[in-house]
Structure formats: structure tokens, C-alpha cells
Scaffold this active site. Structure first.
Site, PDB file in Angstrom:
ATOM      1  N   ASN A   9       0.874  -1.178   0.000  1.00 38.63           N
ATOM      2  CA  ASN A   9       0.000   0.000   0.000  1.00 38.63           C
ATOM      3  C   ASN A   9       0.909   1.225   0.000  1.00 38.63           C
ATOM      4  O   ASN A   9       1.556   1.510   0.998  1.00 38.63           O
ATOM      5  CB  ASN A   9      -0.890  -0.040   1.256  1.00 38.63           C
ATOM      6  CG  ASN A   9      -1.692   1.239   1.435  1.00 38.63           C
ATOM      7  OD1 ASN A   9      -1.759   2.070   0.531  1.00 38.63           O
ATOM      8  ND2 ASN A   9      -2.292   1.394   2.610  1.00 38.63           N
ATOM      9  N   LYS A  11       0.128   4.271  -0.084  1.00 38.90           N
ATOM     10  CA  LYS A  11      -0.467   5.450   0.587  1.00 38.90           C
ATOM     11  C   LYS A  11      -0.275   6.678  -0.318  1.00 38.90           C
ATOM     12  O   LYS A  11      -0.327   6.525  -1.529  1.00 38.90           O
ATOM     13  CB  LYS A  11       0.125   5.617   1.982  1.00 38.90           C
ATOM     14  CG  LYS A  11       0.011   4.303   2.790  1.00 38.90           C
ATOM     15  CD  LYS A  11       0.298   4.452   4.238  1.00 38.90           C
ATOM     16  CE  LYS A  11       0.120   3.092   4.926  1.00 38.90           C
ATOM     17  NZ  LYS A  11       0.301   3.156   6.364  1.00 38.90           N
ATOM     18  N   HIS A  96      -9.198   1.287   5.350  1.00 32.46           N
ATOM     19  CA  HIS A  96      -7.883   1.456   5.990  1.00 32.46           C
ATOM     20  C   HIS A  96      -8.033   2.389   7.202  1.00 32.46           C
ATOM     21  O   HIS A  96      -8.815   3.331   7.175  1.00 32.46           O
ATOM     22  CB  HIS A  96      -6.881   2.035   4.985  1.00 32.46           C
ATOM     23  CG  HIS A  96      -5.473   1.950   5.490  1.00 32.46           C
ATOM     24  ND1 HIS A  96      -4.960   2.870   6.376  1.00 32.46           N
ATOM     25  CD2 HIS A  96      -4.496   1.031   5.282  1.00 32.46           C
ATOM     26  CE1 HIS A  96      -3.710   2.520   6.677  1.00 32.46           C
ATOM     27  NE2 HIS A  96      -3.411   1.408   6.019  1.00 32.46           N
ATOM     28  N   GLU A  98      -6.312   4.732   8.213  1.00 33.33           N
ATOM     29  CA  GLU A  98      -6.100   6.160   7.929  1.00 33.33           C
ATOM     30  C   GLU A  98      -7.357   6.785   7.330  1.00 33.33           C
ATOM     31  O   GLU A  98      -7.629   7.964   7.549  1.00 33.33           O
ATOM     32  CB  GLU A  98      -4.873   6.331   7.002  1.00 33.33           C
ATOM     33  CG  GLU A  98      -3.587   6.049   7.775  1.00 33.33           C
ATOM     34  CD  GLU A  98      -2.451   5.465   6.957  1.00 33.33           C
ATOM     35  OE1 GLU A  98      -2.486   5.531   5.714  1.00 33.33           O
ATOM     36  OE2 GLU A  98      -1.515   4.916   7.577  1.00 33.33           O
ATOM     37  N   GLU A 168      -4.776  -4.851  10.720  1.00 36.06           N
ATOM     38  CA  GLU A 168      -3.747  -3.836  10.903  1.00 36.06           C
ATOM     39  C   GLU A 168      -3.973  -3.133  12.242  1.00 36.06           C
ATOM     40  O   GLU A 168      -4.783  -2.203  12.314  1.00 36.06           O
ATOM     41  CB  GLU A 168      -3.806  -2.810   9.772  1.00 36.06           C
ATOM     42  CG  GLU A 168      -3.556  -3.388   8.403  1.00 36.06           C
ATOM     43  CD  GLU A 168      -3.008  -2.344   7.422  1.00 36.06           C
ATOM     44  OE1 GLU A 168      -2.039  -2.660   6.745  1.00 36.06           O
ATOM     45  OE2 GLU A 168      -3.528  -1.225   7.381  1.00 36.06           O
ATOM     46  N   GLY A 174       3.329   2.202  10.741  1.00 37.04           N
ATOM     47  CA  GLY A 174       4.303   3.274  10.550  1.00 37.04           C
ATOM     48  C   GLY A 174       5.076   3.631  11.808  1.00 37.04           C
ATOM     49  O   GLY A 174       5.754   4.658  11.856  1.00 37.04           O
ATOM     50  N   SER A 214       4.138  -2.238  10.102  1.00 33.91           N
ATOM     51  CA  SER A 214       5.603  -2.335  10.213  1.00 33.91           C
ATOM     52  C   SER A 214       6.152  -3.698   9.786  1.00 33.91           C
ATOM     53  O   SER A 214       7.086  -4.210  10.391  1.00 33.91           O
ATOM     54  CB  SER A 214       6.058  -1.979  11.635  1.00 33.91           C
ATOM     55  OG  SER A 214       5.681  -0.645  11.946  1.00 33.91           O
TER      56      SER A 214
HETATM   57  P1  13P Z   1       3.564   0.330   7.573  1.00 30.67           P
HETATM   58  O1  13P Z   1       4.051  -0.955   6.935  1.00 30.67           O
HETATM   59  O2  13P Z   1       4.279   1.546   7.062  1.00 30.67           O
HETATM   60  O3  13P Z   1       3.514   0.224   9.053  1.00 30.67           O
HETATM   61  O4  13P Z   1       2.043   0.526   7.074  1.00 30.67           O
HETATM   62  C1  13P Z   1       1.149  -0.515   7.211  1.00 30.67           C
HETATM   63  C2  13P Z   1      -0.107  -0.160   6.507  1.00 30.67           C
HETATM   64  O5  13P Z   1      -0.850   0.681   6.947  1.00 30.67           O
HETATM   65  C3  13P Z   1      -0.394  -0.846   5.223  1.00 30.67           C
HETATM   66  O6  13P Z   1      -1.692  -0.588   4.801  1.00 30.67           O
END
Ligand code: 13P
Length: 252
Positions: A9, A11, A96, A98, A168, A174, A214
Site C-alpha cells: 500500500n 499510501k 484502511h 487512515e 492492521e 508506521g 511495520s
Molecule cells: P507500515 O508498513 O508503514 O507500518 O504501514 C502498514 C499499513 O498501513 C499498510 O496498509
């Protein structure tokens, strides 16, 4: 046997030109490595055409990170599933954290998108997971249960083959903090059990559940070794081919 499904992803990273260059080098790298997993990348909307141009006849799926909950009309700034399909996109990430956290998406609004995507025969990667506050308050199972019950409401049993769940934990995204393989596996087992109670044992056993938060080259193998972890949804480490390739080829 559930085939591992590893996804990147991106983002809000990678312009169309950056995405095109990345896709070409990923394709080259993957050809040589012969990764035996289902592979996907999810670029930002405007980067999709350039990436699709490179990957359209390849084994790497190009997905979207979100979509509108309507097919067309007066929804300024939204992107219709029909426009994605027109570009050749057949997979969409929905819900997601976010999107939930910054754009007010709820289990109910995500459910509308899931139903719409499935009605167009798209594959849905539905993201679920708890915040640190919820985990510390002992609400992990309650949160996951509500996300599954409401998010999958009215999804038919025969559509479940097109649904992937991505677990997640918000506190692991992150932050460099990964859930331990044991913690992730137990959340995945709970998700599988909940899907069994909503559908059937057969559907639950076939369900692909990705872990996200992560994931890196140095922890993917231990995560993927767990019984209920069938794949990964990778953010930061999917942004360079050098970091992503060892994740795609974790079993080599
Ligand atoms: P990270 O791998 O940067 O922690 O992000 C995970 C994520 O949100 C994938 O959708």
C-alpha cells in the site's frame, strides 16, 4: 492451502512518473526472483494508469486504496469504482485505518463501499484493527467483531471468495512496532472464528487474512510462519524495490 498474498500500500507516495519507474524495476526483480505468492501494489489514484501500463500483463495486481460509495453523480472529489474498472483495476483496499481516522469513515460507510465493490465483482481487501487505547482497554475482540459484523453486513456467502481481510493494529502502522507473531496470530484466529460464525467453517478456512503494521524483510518470515497469517499488507517497506522484494520472496 491458502496461497500467501503480499501487498504494498503506497499510501500518498509516488507520483505517476515515480510509480512507472518503480513498476518497471519491480517487474524485472520479480521475474528473476520467481516469487511464489499472490502480489499486489496499490498506488494513489492518479498513479494507477502509469503503473497499470507497466504491470497489466504481469502477475502483479494493481489495486486502488479507496473508492467512492456510489457509481457516479454529484460527489465532488470522489472516484467511482466504474472508473477504476475502466482502468483495469479489479482490487480495492477499503476501510484502511487512515481512512477511518482522518476521513471519518465508519464501519457503516465502509460496508456500503464493500457491497458496491463486490456488486462489480471486484476483490476487496477490508482493513480492520484496533487502536492502542482500545487494545489497552481490553476491547480488541469487541472492536474486531463490530468491524466484521457491520463491515460485512449483507455480503453474501458466495461473495466471500472475493474478500480478503487485512488485520492492521493501528498502533503498529508506521511506528516500527510490530505486533508479535503470537499476538497477530491470535487476532487472526479470532477474525477467522468470527467469519466462521457469520458464514461457515469452509469460508473461514479459505479466508486470506493479511497482517499489516511495520512488516519488514526481517520480520515477515516469522509472521508468515504463523498458522493464521496468510499474507502482508506493507506500507513503508513497499516503497522501494530493494525493501519490498525480500518481503515478496520471504520463503526463498
Ligand atoms: P507500515 O508498513 O508503514 O507500518 O504501514 C502498514 C499499513 O498501513 C499498510 O496498509
Amino acid at each position: 492451502m491458502r496461497k500467501p498474498y503480499i501487498a504494498g500500500n503506497w499510501k500518498m507516495n509516488m507520483s505517476p512518473s515515480e510509480g512507472r519507474a518503480y513498476a518497471s524495476s519491480l517487474l524485472e526483480a520479480v521475474k528473476d526472483a520467481k516469487a511464489d505468492v499472490k502480489m499486489m501494489v496499490a498506488p494513489p489514484f492518479v498513479t494507477i494508469p502509469a503503473v497499470m501500463d507497466v504491470l497489466k500483463d504481469s502477475p502483479i495486481i494493481v489495486a486502488a486504496q479507496n473508492m467512492a460509495d456510489h457509481d457516479k453523480g454529484a460527489y465532488t472529489g470522489e472516484v467511482s469504482p466504474l472508473f477504476l474498472i475502466d482502468l483495469g483495476v479489479k482490487t480495492v483496499i477499503l476501510g484502511h485505518s487512515e481512512r477511518r481516522q482522518y476521513y471519518g469513515e465508519t464501519n457503516e460507510s465502509i460496508n456500503r463501499k464493500i457491497l458496491l465493490a463486490l456488486s462489480h465483482n471486484m476483490e476487496v481487501v477490508y482493513c480492520v484493527g484496533e487502536t492502542l487505547e482500545e487494545r489497552e482497554a481490553g476491547k480488541l475482540e469487541e472492536i474486531l467483531k463490530a468491524q466484521l459484523e457491520v463491515g460485512l453486513k449483507d455480503v453474501k456467502a458466495e461473495e466471500m471468495g472475493s474478500v480478503v481481510i487485512a488485520y492492521e493494529p493501528v498502533w503498529a502502522i508506521g511506528t516500527g512496532k510490530t505486533a508479535t507473531p503470537e499476538d497477530a496470530d491470535s487476532a487472526h484466529a479470532f477474525i477467522r472464528k468470527t467469519v466462521e460464525s457469520l458464514y461457515s467453517k469452509d469460508i473461514a478456512e479459505k479466508l486470506i487474512i493479511q497482517y499489516g503494521g511495520s512488516v519488514k524483510a526481517n520480520n515477515v518470515k516469522a509472521l508468515m510462519a504463523k498458522e493464521n497469517i496468510d499474507g502482508a499488507l506493507v506500507g513503508g517497506a513497499s516503497l522501494s524495490v530493494d525493501d519490498f522484494l525480500p518481503i515478496l520472496t520471504f520463503d526463498k
